[in-house]
Motif scaffolding. Structure first.
Motif, PDB file in Angstrom:
ATOM      1  N   LYS A 308       0.853  -1.178   0.000  1.00  0.00           N
ATOM      2  CA  LYS A 308       0.000   0.000   0.000  1.00  0.00           C
ATOM      3  C   LYS A 308       0.892   1.233   0.000  1.00  0.00           C
ATOM      4  O   LYS A 308       2.079   1.161   0.328  1.00  0.00           O
ATOM      5  N   ALA A 309       0.302   2.357  -0.320  1.00  0.00           N
ATOM      6  CA  ALA A 309       1.082   3.594  -0.403  1.00  0.00           C
ATOM      7  C   ALA A 309       1.516   4.058   0.981  1.00  0.00           C
ATOM      8  O   ALA A 309       0.705   4.083   1.917  1.00  0.00           O
ATOM      9  N   PRO A 310       2.779   4.436   1.142  1.00  0.00           N
ATOM     10  CA  PRO A 310       3.231   5.032   2.403  1.00  0.00           C
ATOM     11  C   PRO A 310       2.710   6.455   2.536  1.00  0.00           C
ATOM     12  O   PRO A 310       2.332   7.090   1.542  1.00  0.00           O
ATOM     13  N   GLY A 332      17.142  -4.036  -4.182  1.00  0.00           N
ATOM     14  CA  GLY A 332      16.479  -4.363  -5.440  1.00  0.00           C
ATOM     15  C   GLY A 332      14.981  -4.177  -5.358  1.00  0.00           C
ATOM     16  O   GLY A 332      14.465  -3.070  -5.505  1.00  0.00           O
ATOM     17  N   PRO A 333      14.241  -5.270  -5.119  1.00  0.00           N
ATOM     18  CA  PRO A 333      12.778  -5.185  -5.173  1.00  0.00           C
ATOM     19  C   PRO A 333      12.158  -4.200  -4.197  1.00  0.00           C
ATOM     20  O   PRO A 333      11.250  -3.453  -4.562  1.00  0.00           O
ATOM     21  N   LEU A 334      12.625  -4.166  -2.928  1.00  0.00           N
ATOM     22  CA  LEU A 334      11.976  -3.280  -1.960  1.00  0.00           C
ATOM     23  C   LEU A 334      12.139  -1.824  -2.361  1.00  0.00           C
ATOM     24  O   LEU A 334      11.171  -1.051  -2.347  1.00  0.00           O
ATOM     25  N   LEU A 335      13.355  -1.430  -2.717  1.00  0.00           N
ATOM     26  CA  LEU A 335      13.582  -0.042  -3.110  1.00  0.00           C
ATOM     27  C   LEU A 335      12.735   0.307  -4.336  1.00  0.00           C
ATOM     28  O   LEU A 335      12.143   1.394  -4.409  1.00  0.00           O
ATOM     29  N   THR A 336      12.645  -0.599  -5.278  1.00  0.00           N
ATOM     30  CA  THR A 336      11.823  -0.367  -6.475  1.00  0.00           C
ATOM     31  C   THR A 336      10.355  -0.236  -6.109  1.00  0.00           C
ATOM     32  O   THR A 336       9.642   0.664  -6.603  1.00  0.00           O
ATOM     33  N   GLN A 337       9.875  -1.112  -5.231  1.00  0.00           N
ATOM     34  CA  GLN A 337       8.461  -1.082  -4.836  1.00  0.00           C
ATOM     35  C   GLN A 337       8.103   0.215  -4.126  1.00  0.00           C
ATOM     36  O   GLN A 337       7.074   0.841  -4.423  1.00  0.00           O
ATOM     37  N   LEU A 338       8.952   0.637  -3.185  1.00  0.00           N
ATOM     38  CA  LEU A 338       8.661   1.857  -2.440  1.00  0.00           C
ATOM     39  C   LEU A 338       8.764   3.091  -3.327  1.00  0.00           C
ATOM     40  O   LEU A 338       7.996   4.051  -3.175  1.00  0.00           O
ATOM     41  N   GLN A 343       5.713   9.176  -2.047  1.00  0.00           N
ATOM     42  CA  GLN A 343       6.580   9.651  -0.961  1.00  0.00           C
ATOM     43  C   GLN A 343       8.056   9.464  -1.329  1.00  0.00           C
ATOM     44  O   GLN A 343       8.438   8.442  -1.914  1.00  0.00           O
ATOM     45  N   PRO A 344       8.904  10.436  -0.981  1.00  0.00           N
ATOM     46  CA  PRO A 344      10.337  10.301  -1.298  1.00  0.00           C
ATOM     47  C   PRO A 344      10.986   9.171  -0.515  1.00  0.00           C
ATOM     48  O   PRO A 344      10.651   8.930   0.648  1.00  0.00           O
ATOM     49  N   VAL A 345      11.910   8.480  -1.165  1.00  0.00           N
ATOM     50  CA  VAL A 345      12.653   7.380  -0.545  1.00  0.00           C
ATOM     51  C   VAL A 345      14.137   7.661  -0.713  1.00  0.00           C
ATOM     52  O   VAL A 345      14.619   7.858  -1.828  1.00  0.00           O
TER      53      VAL A 345
END
Length: 375
Positions: A308-310, A332-338, A343-345
């Motif tokens: 879901k969106a942060p 990899g996947p987590l950074l891409t998903q967020l 929201q800025p990551v």
């Protein structure tokens, strides 16, 4: 539960009675789950806590029990610490989400300094030096009679947000701004809290979430765990799933040699559990030597953040030599998903840092980042 860890009998009775009555009202009356969330954070008991030597000069501590909710929005009792800076206190709250300690009551950091991990002490110390009040929840089922929903992110998330509410309920001088800083299991819970906050944190305002080596994408790496030294984590995860989904039956998934060792889940904490399962082969751990596909799917449902969106900015921190949470999963996947959300990551990669080392090496960076969000 170890009798030495129980609260005073009168306090325990009142807390249990309150939670039961709220649970009944939530189940029977329309609109009550929303009211349960409003009551969450109510402090049921408070007592002076003995803090680790790294923190005692910096803060006064209270061990509290407080109302929270489970993943069905039913009221439960949770426990944790509220640490108030002795000097330089301002009105900001930071929630600290600890890494894995175990499943049993004696594995609650608020009652056992043995599992108040050194990296947690270092992180909290830096937060206290910034003048922030720190809420450090145990997570549901640690220190209470409930089973601990290990790696069920929405469970830890609720107790984290509610610990911030409890801190404000204890200290009227605190403001409404809060941030969350979590490691490993706590990093996972922090990311889930970021998704939950707008509909759950009431009058509080989440300003940012720092997640250090957070658990994510469990469906990608959990099937690779059988036959490795990380098998104890997987056993705990099965029982964590069962706490929220009775269709998950660890006794039917674990092979007989693994079943024979499940006593350690109540007699020990993290390192005892890891040691107990370390030498098993994949076929000695699991029936057929592999996780059933339906269990992998449930891990994905309950343990994976970024579905879901942060609601607030995110700081990800990951060591490249992490032995518990794979670097390639976070980077990899987590950074891409967020990053797919609005929201800025920000991502900090720490070359050569281990799972715990990433916390030690990032305490100042994380606190600086949180300070920026409060600004």
């Amino acid at each position: 539960m170890n009798p030495a860890l129980k609260r005073h009998p009168v306090v325990a009775f009142l807390a249990a009675t309150t939670a039961i009555l709220l649970a009944i009202s939530a189940a029977l009356l329309p609109g009550k789950p929303a009211r349960a969330a409003q009551l969450a954070g109510t402090v049921l008991s408070s007592a002076t806590a003995t803090l680790p030597p790294e923190l005692a000069p910096l803060a006064n501590g209270k061990r509290i029990s407080y109302l929270s909710t489970d993943v069905r929005s039913i009221p439960i009792t949770a426990t944790g610490l509220i640490l108030t800076p002795k000097t330089g206190k301002n009105n900001k709250i930071v929630v600290w989400g600890h890494g894995t300690t175990g499943l049993a009551d004696q594995c609650a950091p608020s009652v056992s300094q043995a599992v108040f991990w050194p990296e947690a002490r270092a992180a909290i110390a830096e937060l206290l030096r910034r003048g922030w009040t720190v809420a450090a929840p145990d997570y549901p089922g640690l220190g209470t009679a409930l089973p601990h929903p290990y790696l069920v992110g929405a469970s830890a998330a609720r107790s984290m947000i509610d610990s911030a509410k409890a801190a404000k309920n204890l200290d009227a001088t605190l403001g409404t701004q809060y941030a969350i800083d979590g490691h490993s299991q706590g990093g996972q819970g922090a990311l889930f809290a970021n998704e939950l906050a707008p509909s759950y944190d009431g009058n509080l305002t989440l300003k940012g979430v720092a997640a250090i080596a957070p658990v994510s994408n469990a469906d990608l790496f959990a099937p690779l765990i059988p036959g490795t030294p990380a098998q104890g984590y997987l056993v705990m995860a099965l029982y964590g799933l069962q706490a929220v989904d009775p269709t998950v039956a660890p006794q039917l998934i674990l092979a007989p040699p693994a079943q024979a060792r499940t006593g350690v889940l109540q007699s020990g904490c993290l390192y005892e559990i890891l040691d107990a399962y370390d030498d098993l082969t994949a076929s000695e751990l699991l029936v057929g030597g592999a996780l059933p596909a339906p269990v992998v799917a449930k891990l994905s449902k309950y343990a994976n953040p970024a579905q879901k969106a942060p609601s607030a900015p995110i700081l990800l921190v990951q060591g490249t030599a992490d032995e518990a949470v794979p670097y390639v999963i976070t980077a990899g996947p987590l950074l891409t998903q967020l990053s797919a959300y609005r929201q800025p990551v920000e991502f900090i990669e720490i070359e050569g840092a281990t799972h715990d080392g990433a916390v030690f090496e990032s305490t100042v960076q994380v606190a600086n980042w949180i300070s920026g969000r409060f600004s």
